[in-house]
Write a protein that holds these residues in place. Structure first.
Motif, PDB file in Angstrom:
ATOM      1  N   ASP A 108       0.837  -1.197   0.000  1.00  0.00           N
ATOM      2  CA  ASP A 108       0.000   0.000   0.000  1.00  0.00           C
ATOM      3  C   ASP A 108       0.867   1.240   0.000  1.00  0.00           C
ATOM      4  N   HIS A 109       0.305   2.329  -0.470  1.00  0.00           N
ATOM      5  CA  HIS A 109       1.079   3.568  -0.483  1.00  0.00           C
ATOM      6  C   HIS A 109       0.161   4.764  -0.513  1.00  0.00           C
ATOM      7  N   GLU A 110      -0.715   4.845   0.444  1.00  0.00           N
ATOM      8  CA  GLU A 110      -1.549   6.033   0.642  1.00  0.00           C
ATOM      9  C   GLU A 110      -2.283   6.393  -0.657  1.00  0.00           C
ATOM     10  N   LEU A 111      -2.316   7.646  -1.037  1.00  0.00           N
ATOM     11  CA  LEU A 111      -3.123   8.010  -2.217  1.00  0.00           C
ATOM     12  C   LEU A 111      -2.303   8.048  -3.500  1.00  0.00           C
ATOM     13  N   ASN A 112      -1.566   6.977  -3.767  1.00  0.00           N
ATOM     14  CA  ASN A 112      -0.890   6.856  -5.057  1.00  0.00           C
ATOM     15  C   ASN A 112      -1.946   6.868  -6.166  1.00  0.00           C
ATOM     16  N   ALA A 113      -1.517   7.033  -7.405  1.00  0.00           N
ATOM     17  CA  ALA A 113      -2.463   7.248  -8.501  1.00  0.00           C
ATOM     18  C   ALA A 113      -3.485   6.117  -8.647  1.00  0.00           C
ATOM     19  N   LEU A 167       4.701   5.835 -15.570  1.00  0.00           N
ATOM     20  CA  LEU A 167       5.035   6.778 -14.501  1.00  0.00           C
ATOM     21  C   LEU A 167       4.651   6.210 -13.136  1.00  0.00           C
ATOM     22  N   HIS A 168       3.938   5.086 -13.128  1.00  0.00           N
ATOM     23  CA  HIS A 168       3.501   4.466 -11.857  1.00  0.00           C
ATOM     24  C   HIS A 168       4.067   3.040 -11.833  1.00  0.00           C
ATOM     25  N   GLY A 169       3.225   2.039 -11.704  1.00  0.00           N
ATOM     26  CA  GLY A 169       3.726   0.669 -11.541  1.00  0.00           C
ATOM     27  C   GLY A 169       4.487   0.139 -12.734  1.00  0.00           C
ATOM     28  N   GLY A 219      12.942   9.186  -8.780  1.00  0.00           N
ATOM     29  CA  GLY A 219      12.048  10.301  -8.494  1.00  0.00           C
ATOM     30  C   GLY A 219      10.772   9.815  -7.833  1.00  0.00           C
ATOM     31  N   HIS A 220      10.110  10.714  -7.171  1.00  0.00           N
ATOM     32  CA  HIS A 220       8.859  10.364  -6.503  1.00  0.00           C
ATOM     33  C   HIS A 220       8.096  11.626  -6.159  1.00  0.00           C
ATOM     34  N   ARG A 221       6.797  11.573  -6.280  1.00  0.00           N
ATOM     35  CA  ARG A 221       5.989  12.740  -5.967  1.00  0.00           C
ATOM     36  C   ARG A 221       6.071  13.109  -4.479  1.00  0.00           C
ATOM     37  N   PRO A 274      11.778   4.756   1.309  1.00  0.00           N
ATOM     38  CA  PRO A 274      12.250   3.814   2.339  1.00  0.00           C
ATOM     39  C   PRO A 274      12.196   2.346   1.922  1.00  0.00           C
ATOM     40  N   ARG A 275      11.455   2.052   0.860  1.00  0.00           N
ATOM     41  CA  ARG A 275      11.346   0.665   0.402  1.00  0.00           C
ATOM     42  C   ARG A 275      12.540   0.264  -0.453  1.00  0.00           C
ATOM     43  N   ALA A 276      13.203   1.284  -1.060  1.00  0.00           N
ATOM     44  CA  ALA A 276      14.261   0.978  -2.030  1.00  0.00           C
ATOM     45  C   ALA A 276      15.443   0.249  -1.388  1.00  0.00           C
ATOM     46  N   ASN A 293      13.231   4.873  -6.607  1.00  0.00           N
ATOM     47  CA  ASN A 293      11.968   4.553  -5.944  1.00  0.00           C
ATOM     48  C   ASN A 293      11.794   3.031  -5.888  1.00  0.00           C
ATOM     49  N   VAL A 294      10.629   2.593  -5.430  1.00  0.00           N
ATOM     50  CA  VAL A 294      10.386   1.160  -5.205  1.00  0.00           C
ATOM     51  C   VAL A 294      10.575   0.331  -6.476  1.00  0.00           C
ATOM     52  N   ASP A 295      10.382   0.980  -7.636  1.00  0.00           N
ATOM     53  CA  ASP A 295      10.445   0.240  -8.895  1.00  0.00           C
ATOM     54  C   ASP A 295      11.863  -0.034  -9.392  1.00  0.00           C
ATOM     55  N   ILE A 349       2.844  -8.353 -11.024  1.00  0.00           N
ATOM     56  CA  ILE A 349       3.220  -8.784  -9.674  1.00  0.00           C
ATOM     57  C   ILE A 349       2.991  -7.634  -8.684  1.00  0.00           C
ATOM     58  N   PHE A 350       3.285  -6.437  -9.117  1.00  0.00           N
ATOM     59  CA  PHE A 350       2.974  -5.252  -8.309  1.00  0.00           C
ATOM     60  C   PHE A 350       1.461  -5.248  -8.021  1.00  0.00           C
ATOM     61  N   ALA A 351       0.665  -5.565  -9.050  1.00  0.00           N
ATOM     62  CA  ALA A 351      -0.792  -5.566  -8.875  1.00  0.00           C
ATOM     63  C   ALA A 351      -1.244  -6.619  -7.861  1.00  0.00           C
ATOM     64  N   SER A 380       0.347  -7.530  -5.229  1.00  0.00           N
ATOM     65  CA  SER A 380       0.595  -6.935  -3.919  1.00  0.00           C
ATOM     66  C   SER A 380      -0.381  -5.810  -3.617  1.00  0.00           C
ATOM     67  N   ARG A 381      -0.495  -4.884  -4.574  1.00  0.00           N
ATOM     68  CA  ARG A 381      -1.304  -3.681  -4.335  1.00  0.00           C
ATOM     69  C   ARG A 381      -2.800  -3.993  -4.239  1.00  0.00           C
ATOM     70  N   MET A 382      -3.209  -5.196  -4.682  1.00  0.00           N
ATOM     71  CA  MET A 382      -4.609  -5.593  -4.525  1.00  0.00           C
ATOM     72  C   MET A 382      -5.028  -5.485  -3.064  1.00  0.00           C
TER      73      MET A 382
HETATM   74  O1  LIG Z   1       2.843   6.830  -4.050  1.00  0.00           O
HETATM   75  C1  LIG Z   1       3.086   7.003  -5.246  1.00  0.00           C
HETATM   76  O2  LIG Z   1       2.865   8.077  -5.861  1.00  0.00           O
HETATM   77  C2  LIG Z   1       3.685   5.918  -6.043  1.00  0.00           C
HETATM   78  C3  LIG Z   1       4.255   4.820  -5.212  1.00  0.00           C
HETATM   79  O3  LIG Z   1       5.354   4.902  -4.731  1.00  0.00           O
HETATM   80  C4  LIG Z   1       3.429   3.643  -4.973  1.00  0.00           C
HETATM   81  O4  LIG Z   1       2.275   3.600  -5.430  1.00  0.00           O
HETATM   82  O5  LIG Z   1       3.911   2.711  -4.311  1.00  0.00           O
END
Ligand SMILES: O=C([O-])CC(=O)C(=O)O
Ligand SMILES: CC(=O)SCCNC(=O)CCNC(=O)[C@H](O)C(C)(C)COP(=O)(O)OP(=O)(O)OC[C@H]1O[C@@H](n2cnc3c(N)ncnc32)[C@H](O)[C@@H]1OP(=O)(O)O
Length: 370
Positions: A181-186, A216-218, A255-257, A264-266, A305-307, A327-329, A331-333
């Motif tokens: 999870d990452h708060e309000l990512n896109a 620009l995201h996953g 880079g990261h917004r 911190p994940r990197a 960044n994490v990617d 694979i990111f998906a 996790s992010r599910m």
């Molecule tokens: O939070 C963001 O903008 C992008 C990010 O690192 C993530 O979704 O994990």
């Protein structure tokens, strides 16, 4: 009205799921570093959904529910079989998740209980869909999930059709924790905007998958892997990075917004990249990554960044490059479904305004006079 480009810095929701404060990432108030070191992905899923770590019996229940829900309807596998050749696995996943809704009799049930059951099914079935698609496109039959396996173990097992090593399962499990999870990512924002209309959870997840797919995201993890492949060897790194920087092109995975002083994940993924690339006898993948990192950080002040290091981690696990974002998906599910359930619990339509910049005082002109 003045627009804030990209909504930078705008606080658009209240959430108790995940926080980023002064560069520190926490799920449910627990630092990601502690979770990466000690937790399992299933514990993190529970934490995101319930706001607290599970007790032993709660964890066992969740694992059982996930294991028992991992098989997908045969009709969905049949439709995947007929997808056109050469499509991106994220496009396949987006369509496959959408078709899951067609066979879920609870798809339109908006009760809290039904939405929780759907979150379990989405979490459990996403790895099955991806593995099935990956095998079918390579001319192999899908492998059924094992009820007793964890998500990481089951995914690798279904993908390769053989028992994964403990090292591979552990590495994937930690990667799943770090991406959960990452708060309000896109993509999470897209999911919340979608379900704030009170549409169903599947529609929200389809929006999220489509949003995560972008480079620009996953999609950046796949782009990083392609960059490493394109560079090919240590002696080519400098020229490659220099030409990108001189041409003002973006270097993916940097880079990261939100994080301006590093993600911190990197560091976890960097550490894993070092160990795993050495283990598979391809340390140059890690060394090239570090050299790119040194140059981009040194010259642009942009941190990975994490990617970025996840690319060499997944290459080391023998995964096909275009499966990295799926694979990111997986996790992010966990995060998407947590946010969707949170949105439903305290919903208000999300509808910002636009700063109009087009022409004014225009008139309709008949077509033959335009
Ligand atoms: O939070 C963001 O903008 C992008 C990010 O690192 C993530 O979704 O994990
Ligand atoms: C899971 C995730 O989603 S993590 C992010 C994954 N995405 C990537 O790795 C793609 C590469 N990175 C980027 O495109 C951006 O850093 C983003 C999208 C992550 C953040 O974007 P923003 O906050 O909008 O920053 P923005 O794009 O405005 O960049 C600010 C400046 O840094 C530069 N910059 C940002 N990232 C990079 C990069 N990776 N390489 C080179 N320059 C960069 C921009 O060109 C811009 O320069 P300028 O001010 O001279 O025009």
């Amino acid at each position: 009205m003045t627009a804030t480009r990209g909504l930078e810095g705008i606080v658009a929701a209240e959430s108790s799921i995940c926080s980023i404060v002064d560069g520190v990432l926490c799920y449910g108030g627990i630092n990601i570093d502690e979770l990466a070191e000690h937790a399992t992905f299933e514990e993190v899923v529970y934490l995101l959904w319930h706001g607290a770590l599970p007790k032993r019996d709660q964890l066992e229940t969740l694992k059982k529910q996930l294991g028992e829900s991992a098989a997908v309807p045969a009709e969905v596998i049949e439709s995947i079989r007929n997808y056109p050749q050469g499509i991106h696995p994220m496009a396949a996943l987006r369509t496959a998740v959408s078709s899951l809704a067609l066979y879920d009799t609870e798809a339109q049930d908006m009760s809290t209980e039904a939405n929780y059951r759907k979150a379990i099914r989405l979490m459990a079935q996403t790895p099955t869909l991806i593995a099935a698609y990956a095998r079918l496109r390579n001319g192999l039959e899908p492998v059924a999930p094992k009820v007793e396996y964890t998500i990481a173990q089951n995914f690798l097992y279904m993908l390769k059709g053989e028992e994964p090593t403990e090292t591979a399962v552990k590495a994937l499990d930690v990667a799943l924790i770090l991406h959960a999870d990452h708060e309000l990512n896109a993509s999470t924002f897209a999911a919340r905007v979608t379900v704030a209309t009170l549409t169903d959870i599947y529609s929200g997840i389809v929006s999220a998958i489509g949003t995560l797919k972008g480079p620009l995201h996953g999609g950046a993890n796949e782009a990083v892997a392609k960059m490493l492949t394109e560079i090919g060897s240590m002696d080519k790194v400098e020229g490659y990075v220099r030409s990108k920087l001189d041409n003002k092109e973006k270097i993916m995975g940097f880079g990261h917004r939100v994080y301006k002083d590093g993600d911190p994940r990197a560091k976890w993924l960097k550490q894993m990249s070092k160990a795993l690339t050495t283990q598979i006898g391809r340390p140059e993948l890690y060394e090239m990554s570090v050299k790119i990192d040194d140059m981009v950080t040194g010259e642009k002040g942009l941190k990975p960044n994490v990617d970025f290091y996840s690319a060499s981690v997944y290459i080391s696990l023998g995964l096909e490059i275009d499966l990295f974002t799926p694979i990111f998906a997986i996790s992010r599910m966990s995060g998407w479904t947590a946010h969707i359930m949170e949105q439903y619990e305290n919903n208000r339509l999300i509808r910002p305004r636009a700063d109009y910049t087009g022409p004014v005082n225009q008139h309709y002109v008949p077509i033959d006079r335009r």
